[in-house]
Motif scaffolding. Sequence first.
Motif, mmCIF file in Angstrom:
data_model
loop_
_atom_site.group_PDB
_atom_site.id
_atom_site.type_symbol
_atom_site.label_atom_id
_atom_site.label_comp_id
_atom_site.label_asym_id
_atom_site.label_seq_id
_atom_site.Cartn_x
_atom_site.Cartn_y
_atom_site.Cartn_z
ATOM 1 N N ARG A 210 -14.416 35.216 21.517
ATOM 2 C CA ARG A 210 -15.056 35.556 20.241
ATOM 3 C C ARG A 210 -14.347 36.703 19.532
ATOM 4 O O ARG A 210 -14.390 36.812 18.309
ATOM 5 C CB ARG A 210 -16.524 35.922 20.511
ATOM 6 N N GLY A 211 -13.675 37.553 20.324
ATOM 7 C CA GLY A 211 -12.971 38.694 19.740
ATOM 8 C C GLY A 211 -11.875 38.287 18.773
ATOM 9 O O GLY A 211 -11.378 39.114 18.008
ATOM 10 N N SER A 235 -13.642 30.490 25.194
ATOM 11 C CA SER A 235 -14.957 30.836 25.745
ATOM 12 C C SER A 235 -16.019 30.068 24.965
ATOM 13 O O SER A 235 -15.761 29.551 23.870
ATOM 14 C CB SER A 235 -15.215 32.334 25.603
ATOM 15 N N ILE A 250 -14.251 26.540 28.466
ATOM 16 C CA ILE A 250 -14.067 26.757 29.905
ATOM 17 C C ILE A 250 -15.258 27.544 30.429
ATOM 18 O O ILE A 250 -15.692 28.510 29.797
ATOM 19 C CB ILE A 250 -12.753 27.538 30.150
ATOM 20 N N GLY A 251 -15.776 27.133 31.571
ATOM 21 C CA GLY A 251 -16.870 27.897 32.165
ATOM 22 C C GLY A 251 -17.950 27.016 32.735
ATOM 23 O O GLY A 251 -17.766 25.810 32.911
ATOM 24 N N ALA A 266 -9.042 38.334 24.366
ATOM 25 C CA ALA A 266 -10.277 38.705 23.664
ATOM 26 C C ALA A 266 -11.493 37.965 24.231
ATOM 27 O O ALA A 266 -12.347 37.485 23.502
ATOM 28 C CB ALA A 266 -10.142 38.478 22.153
ATOM 29 N N GLY A 269 -15.344 38.244 29.757
ATOM 30 C CA GLY A 269 -15.391 37.970 31.197
ATOM 31 C C GLY A 269 -16.808 37.846 31.720
ATOM 32 O O GLY A 269 -17.115 38.296 32.830
ATOM 33 N N GLN A 272 -20.541 33.427 33.376
ATOM 34 C CA GLN A 272 -20.488 31.984 33.086
ATOM 35 C C GLN A 272 -19.079 31.546 32.700
ATOM 36 O O GLN A 272 -18.723 30.395 32.867
ATOM 37 C CB GLN A 272 -21.462 31.628 31.954
ATOM 38 N N ASN A 287 -7.399 42.603 26.323
ATOM 39 C CA ASN A 287 -8.678 42.964 25.716
ATOM 40 C C ASN A 287 -8.582 44.410 25.244
ATOM 41 O O ASN A 287 -7.986 45.245 25.924
ATOM 42 C CB ASN A 287 -9.807 42.814 26.748
ATOM 43 N N ASP A 289 -10.987 46.453 25.020
ATOM 44 C CA ASP A 289 -11.977 47.281 25.720
ATOM 45 C C ASP A 289 -11.583 47.404 27.197
ATOM 46 O O ASP A 289 -11.669 46.433 27.959
ATOM 47 C CB ASP A 289 -13.357 46.621 25.584
ATOM 48 N N ALA A 304 -5.265 46.241 24.811
ATOM 49 C CA ALA A 304 -4.547 46.255 23.533
ATOM 50 C C ALA A 304 -5.252 45.354 22.535
ATOM 51 O O ALA A 304 -6.100 44.526 22.901
ATOM 52 C CB ALA A 304 -3.117 45.755 23.743
ATOM 53 N N ALA A 306 -5.336 42.243 20.450
ATOM 54 C CA ALA A 306 -4.675 40.931 20.569
ATOM 55 C C ALA A 306 -3.847 40.603 19.330
ATOM 56 O O ALA A 306 -2.785 39.980 19.440
ATOM 57 C CB ALA A 306 -5.726 39.848 20.789
#
Length: 324
Positions: A210-211, A235, A250-251, A266, A269, A272, A287, A289, A304, A306
């Motif tokens: 989502r980032g 994601s 994926i998940g 981004a 983690g 799920q 990421n 964060d 960093a 993205a």
Amino acid sequence: MANVLVVAEHQDGKLRKVTLPTITFGEQAAEVVGGEVHVLVLGHGVDAIADEVAKYGNVAKVHYANSAALEKYTAEGFAPVIAQVAEQVDAEIVAAPASAQGTDYLPRVAVALDAGMVTNAIKVWDDGGVRFQRPMLSGSVLETVEVTTPRKIAAVRTTDFDDAKEGDGAPVETVELGESRDDVEFVSMELVKSERPELTDADVVIAGGRGLKSGEAFEMLEEMADLFGGAVGASRAAVDSGYAPTDWQIGQTGKVVAPNLYVAIAISGAIQHLSGMKGSKVIVAINKDAEAPIFQVADYGLVADAFKVVPELNEKLKSMGLGS
Ligand SMILES: Cc1cc2nc3c(=O)[nH]c(=O)nc-3n(C[C@H](O)[C@H](O)[C@H](O)COP(=O)(O)OP(=O)(O)OC[C@H]3O[C@@H](n4cnc5c(N)ncnc54)[C@H](O)[C@@H]3O)c2cc1C
């Protein structure tokens, strides 16, 4: 009755990679039941697939069900043939990949054989009865299931098994087929066509979250995937936001992948998401964060932005000769 039947999967004239770890599961299951591994290939004019799969694993025989009625996949068409061959080879365990196709026909095979079924099997052993392990709740719980019916059906989580190695080569035998069903007709299939490898078969997966904030931002991930000859994943939050198509997800509620290289860009983690990729051999996380949970499973982490580093990485990869 103590053999194992593994159903091979193929698409567009190619053996799907998920078949090889399913054969490895079959070898382990055969040790448990004290029998041999048999492999079944269904289709029409796919002799090359039967010959190819015969090269792998410690397999007693490859059974080739060759019929115009099996040219196009339908669960109704495949299931009775699988059940027939399972009886012919005295299979105690019938195994297939826990793919979209495998999980479609296996329940019908279970009904036809009056067999108990386990999905997403990651382990098989004997503890006074044949037991299987399967992950639940995004892998935070491992359930042990004992299947007590004489025949047992296993949908195998292929990312938990290594590919079967090339073996001595197994003989290929054509299956004598009975009457095919005439009450079911294949009408059409709408497949998303891509030049890239199928997500679950790819050696490299570049996944975005989502980032990235837009579908356009995924273009730099697609460029990276193409440099590696890999696939693009996403994601659920990215899919739900409309940045990526559903078949990239994926998940837990998407696809389970275990490529040699997984690059999470981004993606925070969430558990799920991790349950669909944590079996990857090498995980790289990008990421901004530093506290993002994805770094706890990453082999290499880059804190960093993205939007800055992904184009730079792509240029670096090109200068190293990738993609040319
Ligand atoms: C029942 C259930 C099933 C689910 N199934 C799935 C599933 O199958 N797959 C799945 O993925 N999720 C699934 N989810 C959702 C999951 O809980 C998370 O909400 C989702 O994975 C979050 O996606 P994300 O990491 O892309 O988004 P976020 O959690 O919003 O994370 C975005 C990340 O991007 C980073 N970021 C932002 N901007 C930048 C930038 N410029 N550069 C670098 N990094 C940046 C942020 O630091 C953040 O870490 C499921 C949830 C439930 C309840």
